[in-house]
Design a protein around this motif. Structure first.
Motif: not given
Length: 315
Positions: A298, A312, A305-310
């Protein structure tokens, strides 16, 4: 309003609500931990404004933290000031130190900026040791309980300490969330992404970076003053190199350039040390392995990483 527009506000509000209610839900042990985490997260938020949003890597933020801490503690210790005037003194000290360091250090860039900030921080640490007659050097000094009252509230009590830390966190969290949405905050991101292009568009990037250093250093100094007020201690350890490394670590773990990242990274690092030290004396090895794995898998930190996955929308 769209879901994408309201989601960051909902996340901010949810975090603040959860921290506000945690005192009534969690065991007493965690109340003290969370108070410390919230104050240190303010320190990380100040650092994140410089690294995550402006792209300036500093190794001297311990100087700002210590400026606020000693700017608060020394007037109480030697002049008998009350908590509120001493807080103003700590805040003023942090502003002056940040403005001075920023004005001089921004004559450099890149690795040179990092080294210069480290040198300033070390100079501050050595000054604290040299002035040991007043600062008590490595030993530090305790701030008496009688000096830790504001508006009749005892900030040395568990409840007073927790909610003072909570109020400090909420104010600084709100300020950072607001700053990054202003034209000033957008300009800082432009500098981070491509400073020559920002200059070509007519922005005075040196002046904007100076403002960023001042705001960052002031918030870090406020965290230092708050730490001394709530936990009743000031010592040279807080001006050492490791306290310049800590906010860098917290921001990278939580997610640089995210408003929620500093509190996530600070809490993660704090409890990682706390839990692993309960199982083994080699807890630093465990901490090191976990941090390396997190950075490998990550690299943008937990929130990044959560922003990239879920999406912006994650602030």
């Amino acid at each position: 309003m769209t879901t994408r527009a309201t989601a960051p506000l909902a996340l901010h509000s949810g975090l603040i609500l959860a921290l506000g209610l945690a005192y009534f839900v969690l065991p007493d042990y965690h109340d003290g931990n969370l108070a410390r985490i919230m104050v240190l997260a303010v320190y990380a938020m100040g650092y994140n404004l410089l690294l995550g949003y402006t792209g300036l890597l500093s190794l001297g933020h311990a100087l700002f933290f210590a400026a606020g801490m000693y700017g608060f503690g020394l007037p109480i210790q030697h002049l008998g000031l009350a908590a509120v005037p001493a807080l103003m003194a700590g805040l003023g000290t942090a502003v002056i130190v940040a403005a001075t360091v920023g004005f001089l250090a921004l004559r450099t860039s890149g690795v040179a900026f990092m080294i210069v900030t480290l040198m300033f921080s070390q100079a501050g640490y050595l000054a604290i040791l040299w002035l040991g007659e007043y600062t008590r050097g490595d030993e530090g000094f305790v701030i008496e309980q009688t000096s830790r009252f504001i508006a009749g509230a005892d900030l040395s009590s568990p409840t007073g300490r927790y909610y003072a830390a909570f109020i400090l966190f909420v104010i600084c969290y709100g300020v950072i969330a607001w700053i990054v949405q202003t034209p000033f905050g957008k300009c800082l991101v432009a500098i981070r992404e491509n400073e020559p292009r920002a200059q070509m568009l007519g922005y005075d990037t040196v002046r904007l970076k100076l403002y960023a250093v001042i705001v960052s250093g002031t918030m870090s100094g406020l965290a230092g003053a708050g730490y001394a007020l709530l936990f009743g201690y000031a010592g040279a350890t807080f001006a050492s190199v490791q306290y310049s490394i800590y906010p860098l670590l917290w921001v990278l773990l939580g997610g640089a350039g995210t408003t929620i990242g500093p509190i996530i990274g600070t809490a993660f690092a704090f409890y990682l040390v706390d839990i692993s030290s309960g199982f083994t004396s080699a807890y630093l090895l465990v901490v090191g392995v976990v941090i390396v794995l997190l950075i490998l898998f990550a690299p943008k930190g937990i929130a990044g990483s959560l922003r990239d996955r879920y999406g912006s929308w994650i602030p």
